[in-house]
Design an enzyme around this catalytic site. Structure first.
Site, PDB file in Angstrom:
ATOM      1  N   PRO A 155       0.814  -1.217   0.000  1.00  0.00           N
ATOM      2  CA  PRO A 155       0.000   0.000   0.000  1.00  0.00           C
ATOM      3  C   PRO A 155       0.856   1.279   0.000  1.00  0.00           C
ATOM      4  CG  PRO A 155      -0.958  -1.596   1.499  1.00  0.00           C
ATOM      5  CD  PRO A 155       0.335  -2.187   1.010  1.00  0.00           C
ATOM      6  N   TRP A 213      -2.235  -4.728  -4.932  1.00  0.00           N
ATOM      7  CA  TRP A 213      -2.249  -4.703  -6.396  1.00  0.00           C
ATOM      8  C   TRP A 213      -1.663  -5.974  -7.010  1.00  0.00           C
ATOM      9  CZ3 TRP A 213      -5.504  -1.656  -8.537  1.00  0.00           C
ATOM     10  CH2 TRP A 213      -5.847  -0.464  -7.905  1.00  0.00           C
ATOM     11  N   ASP A 248      12.209  -6.784 -15.820  1.00  0.00           N
ATOM     12  CA  ASP A 248      12.708  -6.490 -17.179  1.00  0.00           C
ATOM     13  C   ASP A 248      11.968  -7.358 -18.197  1.00  0.00           C
ATOM     14  OD1 ASP A 248      14.490  -4.553 -16.421  1.00  0.00           O
ATOM     15  OD2 ASP A 248      16.259  -5.857 -16.452  1.00  0.00           O
ATOM     16  N   ARG A 279     -18.404   5.271 -41.800  1.00  0.00           N
ATOM     17  CA  ARG A 279     -19.232   6.346 -41.254  1.00  0.00           C
ATOM     18  C   ARG A 279     -19.179   7.574 -42.170  1.00  0.00           C
ATOM     19  NH1 ARG A 279     -23.124   7.959 -37.370  1.00  0.00           N
ATOM     20  NH2 ARG A 279     -22.738  10.165 -36.968  1.00  0.00           N
ATOM     21  N   GLN A 331      -9.270  15.251 -43.449  1.00  0.00           N
ATOM     22  CA  GLN A 331      -7.867  15.192 -43.013  1.00  0.00           C
ATOM     23  C   GLN A 331      -7.752  14.990 -41.493  1.00  0.00           C
ATOM     24  OE1 GLN A 331      -5.142  18.682 -43.334  1.00  0.00           O
ATOM     25  NE2 GLN A 331      -4.410  17.594 -45.142  1.00  0.00           N
ATOM     26  N   GLN A 346     -12.176   9.306 -30.179  1.00  0.00           N
ATOM     27  CA  GLN A 346     -12.495  10.574 -30.860  1.00  0.00           C
ATOM     28  C   GLN A 346     -13.024  10.315 -32.278  1.00  0.00           C
ATOM     29  OE1 GLN A 346     -12.366  13.066 -28.923  1.00  0.00           O
ATOM     30  NE2 GLN A 346     -12.947  14.679 -30.357  1.00  0.00           N
ATOM     31  N   GLU A 378       3.832  -2.510 -13.596  1.00  0.00           N
ATOM     32  CA  GLU A 378       5.188  -2.996 -13.923  1.00  0.00           C
ATOM     33  C   GLU A 378       6.140  -1.828 -14.203  1.00  0.00           C
ATOM     34  OE1 GLU A 378       5.643  -6.676 -15.825  1.00  0.00           O
ATOM     35  OE2 GLU A 378       3.656  -7.389 -15.235  1.00  0.00           O
ATOM     36  N   THR A 403       5.660   2.616 -13.737  1.00  0.00           N
ATOM     37  CA  THR A 403       4.954   3.711 -14.425  1.00  0.00           C
ATOM     38  C   THR A 403       5.842   4.266 -15.553  1.00  0.00           C
ATOM     39  OG1 THR A 403       5.942   5.319 -12.951  1.00  0.00           O
ATOM     40  CG2 THR A 403       3.791   4.418 -12.279  1.00  0.00           C
ATOM     41  N   SER A 404       5.245   5.105 -16.388  1.00  0.00           N
ATOM     42  CA  SER A 404       6.042   5.749 -17.443  1.00  0.00           C
ATOM     43  C   SER A 404       7.159   6.587 -16.815  1.00  0.00           C
ATOM     44  CB  SER A 404       5.153   6.634 -18.324  1.00  0.00           C
ATOM     45  OG  SER A 404       4.272   5.814 -19.055  1.00  0.00           O
TER      46      SER A 404
HETATM   47  N1  CAA Z   1      18.261  -5.910 -13.227  1.00  0.00           N
HETATM   48  C1  CAA Z   1      19.149  -6.347 -12.302  1.00  0.00           C
HETATM   49  N2  CAA Z   1      19.459  -5.637 -11.184  1.00  0.00           N
HETATM   50  C2  CAA Z   1      18.864  -4.454 -11.034  1.00  0.00           C
HETATM   51  C3  CAA Z   1      17.946  -3.932 -11.958  1.00  0.00           C
HETATM   52  C4  CAA Z   1      17.643  -4.725 -13.090  1.00  0.00           C
HETATM   53  N3  CAA Z   1      16.776  -4.295 -13.999  1.00  0.00           N
HETATM   54  N4  CAA Z   1      17.512  -2.715 -11.528  1.00  0.00           N
HETATM   55  C5  CAA Z   1      18.140  -2.465 -10.367  1.00  0.00           C
HETATM   56  N5  CAA Z   1      18.961  -3.524 -10.072  1.00  0.00           N
HETATM   57  C6  CAA Z   1      19.848  -3.636  -8.904  1.00  0.00           C
HETATM   58  C7  CAA Z   1      20.859  -2.506  -8.924  1.00  0.00           C
HETATM   59  O1  CAA Z   1      21.982  -2.834  -9.731  1.00  0.00           O
HETATM   60  C8  CAA Z   1      21.199  -2.383  -7.450  1.00  0.00           C
HETATM   61  O2  CAA Z   1      22.120  -3.391  -7.083  1.00  0.00           O
HETATM   62  P1  CAA Z   1      23.670  -3.013  -6.712  1.00  0.00           P
HETATM   63  O3  CAA Z   1      23.568  -2.037  -5.577  1.00  0.00           O
HETATM   64  O4  CAA Z   1      24.274  -4.344  -6.362  1.00  0.00           O
HETATM   65  O5  CAA Z   1      24.224  -2.389  -7.950  1.00  0.00           O
HETATM   66  C9  CAA Z   1      19.888  -2.722  -6.746  1.00  0.00           C
HETATM   67  O6  CAA Z   1      19.103  -3.454  -7.691  1.00  0.00           O
HETATM   68  C10 CAA Z   1      19.134  -1.496  -6.317  1.00  0.00           C
HETATM   69  O7  CAA Z   1      18.914  -0.694  -7.478  1.00  0.00           O
HETATM   70  P2  CAA Z   1      18.583   0.852  -7.422  1.00  0.00           P
HETATM   71  O8  CAA Z   1      19.591   1.535  -6.537  1.00  0.00           O
HETATM   72  O9  CAA Z   1      18.433   1.345  -8.811  1.00  0.00           O
HETATM   73  O10 CAA Z   1      17.176   0.834  -6.644  1.00  0.00           O
HETATM   74  P3  CAA Z   1      16.134   1.973  -6.364  1.00  0.00           P
HETATM   75  O11 CAA Z   1      15.585   1.757  -5.004  1.00  0.00           O
HETATM   76  O12 CAA Z   1      16.692   3.312  -6.717  1.00  0.00           O
HETATM   77  O13 CAA Z   1      14.923   1.607  -7.339  1.00  0.00           O
HETATM   78  C11 CAA Z   1      13.652   1.583  -9.348  1.00  0.00           C
HETATM   79  C12 CAA Z   1      15.016   1.492  -8.684  1.00  0.00           C
HETATM   80  C13 CAA Z   1      13.942   1.549 -10.829  1.00  0.00           C
HETATM   81  C14 CAA Z   1      12.916   2.865  -9.006  1.00  0.00           C
HETATM   82  C15 CAA Z   1      12.805   0.347  -8.921  1.00  0.00           C
HETATM   83  O14 CAA Z   1      12.404   0.460  -7.563  1.00  0.00           O
HETATM   84  C16 CAA Z   1      11.574   0.132  -9.774  1.00  0.00           C
HETATM   85  O15 CAA Z   1      11.657  -0.428 -10.871  1.00  0.00           O
HETATM   86  N6  CAA Z   1      10.383   0.561  -9.293  1.00  0.00           N
HETATM   87  C17 CAA Z   1       9.112   0.228  -9.938  1.00  0.00           C
HETATM   88  C18 CAA Z   1       8.576  -1.056  -9.369  1.00  0.00           C
HETATM   89  C19 CAA Z   1       7.593  -1.736 -10.280  1.00  0.00           C
HETATM   90  O16 CAA Z   1       7.764  -1.801 -11.494  1.00  0.00           O
HETATM   91  N7  CAA Z   1       6.547  -2.291  -9.671  1.00  0.00           N
HETATM   92  C20 CAA Z   1       5.580  -3.040 -10.391  1.00  0.00           C
HETATM   93  C21 CAA Z   1       5.221  -4.266  -9.595  1.00  0.00           C
HETATM   94  S1  CAA Z   1       4.427  -5.597 -10.454  1.00  0.00           S
HETATM   95  C22 CAA Z   1       2.928  -5.013 -10.946  1.00  0.00           C
HETATM   96  O17 CAA Z   1       2.854  -3.989 -11.535  1.00  0.00           O
HETATM   97  C23 CAA Z   1       1.661  -5.739 -10.653  1.00  0.00           C
HETATM   98  C24 CAA Z   1       1.349  -6.887 -11.475  1.00  0.00           C
HETATM   99  O18 CAA Z   1       0.999  -7.920 -10.930  1.00  0.00           O
HETATM  100  C25 CAA Z   1       1.338  -6.823 -12.964  1.00  0.00           C
END
Ligand code: CAA
Length: 389
Positions: free
Chosen positions: A132, A160, A244, A272, A283, A344, A371, A373-374
């Site tokens: 939350p 979520w 990713d 239409r 256009q 539209q 997964e 945000t933008s």
């Molecule tokens: N691959 C591998 N490692 C990664 C990585 C990646 N893509 N991204 C970050 N890391 C690692 C970093 O290398 C770092 O490790 P080291 O210190 O060893 O180098 C560690 O993770 C921490 O990384 P950051 O310092 O970048 O972490 P941060 O706290 O600043 O956060 C962020 C980064 C990009 C903001 C991340 O928090 C993020 O992606 N937030 C969004 C979360 C998200 O997408 N949530 C969706 C959840 S799922 C969903 O939507 C619901 C569903 O069921 C569909």
């Protein structure tokens, strides 16, 4: 979708795309509005998708999957999402956030136990990171897991969770060592029947209404230590690595929504009439069609490129964060752009529940939010380009 010069499709790719398209148009499109309206989870069609191999497309056959490649996965997901984005997200989460994570980080025993039921579509898998008070700031979680002998005891509230009300198995992220922040997070595989795990309130949503979403409440939920995914403290890296892959899936889902909105708009513009001519001859309509088409073509190349980068990573082990984030960002904004233009172009009919266009509009929005945000995609991309991480 169509072939592109950069990604000419093999016969196998065409076959999976056509199979997914036929199934989606014949079995999902006709029921999409009804399930959107009721918000019910479409168990029957999801089971059929599982039987067809769509719930574990890249999972090797020995673990119950279809043993195909990433391009096959995005082609199929695009077609399913074109018929209904709610089915699309269930497919995406099962394949990428659940199966991929366990295939990449799980032990042999974990793969054998947790993958086959989900990859074969007999069970539903889910991924639970968000809370939350921590969505984008994912590592700032309040949920705690502490080791007690051969178990971990999990406490906290997750939110979520796609599939939350219906899933059989969960990949859950909890803090095991708060002092270490992101490096104190650990991942667990949790059976949905474990005592102490309760499904919380089901979210009433704007779009993708047939994909059930809820909170998960953990109250002294005892999970065997053998269900820990990876090492203690590896959880955040696992969560990000898996996202990713998830982001490529959401990009493919967005591409499917954009195509559905585009095709409906072309058909309507040709049929239409207003002021004595087809509206496509104005256009104002034609240029919208041109902009939609251009963005869809670009989004497709980016999604397929990200899929190929992930495929290459199976050999090189290289990260494909940049390809995944740029593709997800562009495709989700393309979905929103196309759905907005489609409403539209359709005028009053675009606002009516008699046509699926208003559903595309509601469904498109979530692709800019979940997964990552933008804004989070822009953060990930800019940090990488500016060498800030
Ligand atoms: N691959 C591998 N490692 C990664 C990585 C990646 N893509 N991204 C970050 N890391 C690692 C970093 O290398 C770092 O490790 P080291 O210190 O060893 O180098 C560690 O993770 C921490 O990384 P950051 O310092 O970048 O972490 P941060 O706290 O600043 O956060 C962020 C980064 C990009 C903001 C991340 O928090 C993020 O992606 N937030 C969004 C979360 C998200 O997408 N949530 C969706 C959840 S799922 C969903 O939507 C619901 C569903 O069921 C569909």
């Amino acid at each position: 979708m169509s072939d592109t010069a950069l990604f000419p499709l093999s016969d196998e790719h065409k076959m999976i795309r056509d199979t997914a398209r036929d199934f989606a148009q014949n079995e999902i499109a006709p029921i999409a509005a009804e399930f959107d309206e009721s918000g019910e989870f479409p168990h029957a069609t999801i089971k059929k998708m599982g039987a067809m191999g769509f719930m574990g497309i890249e999972v090797p056959e020995q673990y119950g999957g279809a043993g195909m490649d990433t391009l096959s996965y995005v082609l199929a997901l695009e077609e399913i999402s074109k018929a209904d984005a709610a089915h699309g997200v269930v497919m995406s989460v099962n394949n990428s956030l659940y199966c991929h994570g366990i295939m990449k980080f799980g032990t042999e025993e974990q793969k054998k136990k947790f993958i086959p039921p989900v990859a074969s579509g007999k069970a539903i898998g889910a991924y639970s990171l968000t809370e939350p008070m921590s969505g984008s700031d994912a590592s700032n979680m309040k949920s705690r897991a502490r080791r007690e002998g051969d178990f971990y005891v999990l406490n906290g509230v997750k939110s979520w969770v796609t599939g939350g009300p219906v899933a059989d198995y969960f990949v859950v992220f909890m803090m095991t060592n708060p002092e270490k922040k992101a490096k104190g997070i650990t991942a667990f595989l949790v059976d949905g029947k474990t005592p102490g795990l309760k499904r919380g309130k089901k979210e009433p949503k704007l779009g993708i209404r047939a994909s059930a979403t809820s909170e998960l409440i953990f109250e002294n939920c005892k999970v065997p230590a053998e269900n820990r995914l990876g090492e203690e403290g590896e959880g955040f890296k696992i969560a990000m690595t898996v996202l990713d892959v998830g982001r490529i899936g959401i990009g493919a889902q967005a591409l499917g929504i954009a195509e559905a909105a585009y095709e409906a708009s072309v058909a309507y513009a040709k049929e239409r009439e207003a002021f004595g001519q087809k509206i496509g001859e104005f256009q104002g309509t034609g240029f919208k069609i041109a902009d939609m088409k251009t963005r869809i073509e670009a989004a497709r190349l980016m999604i397929y490129n990200a899929a190929m980068a992930k495929e290459r990573a199976k050999i090189t082990g290289e990260r494909f964060t940049l390809q995944a984030s740029t593709a997800k960002l562009f495709a989700s904004e393309t979905a929103m752009f196309c759905a907005h233009a489609a409403v539209q172009i359709h005028g009053g009919m675009g606002y009516s529940k008699e046509l699926p266009v208003e559903r595309y509009f509601r469904d498109a929005k979530i692709t800019e939010i979940y997964e990552g945000t933008s804004e989070i995609q822009r953060l990930v991309i800019s940090r990488a380009e500016l060498g800030l991480r």
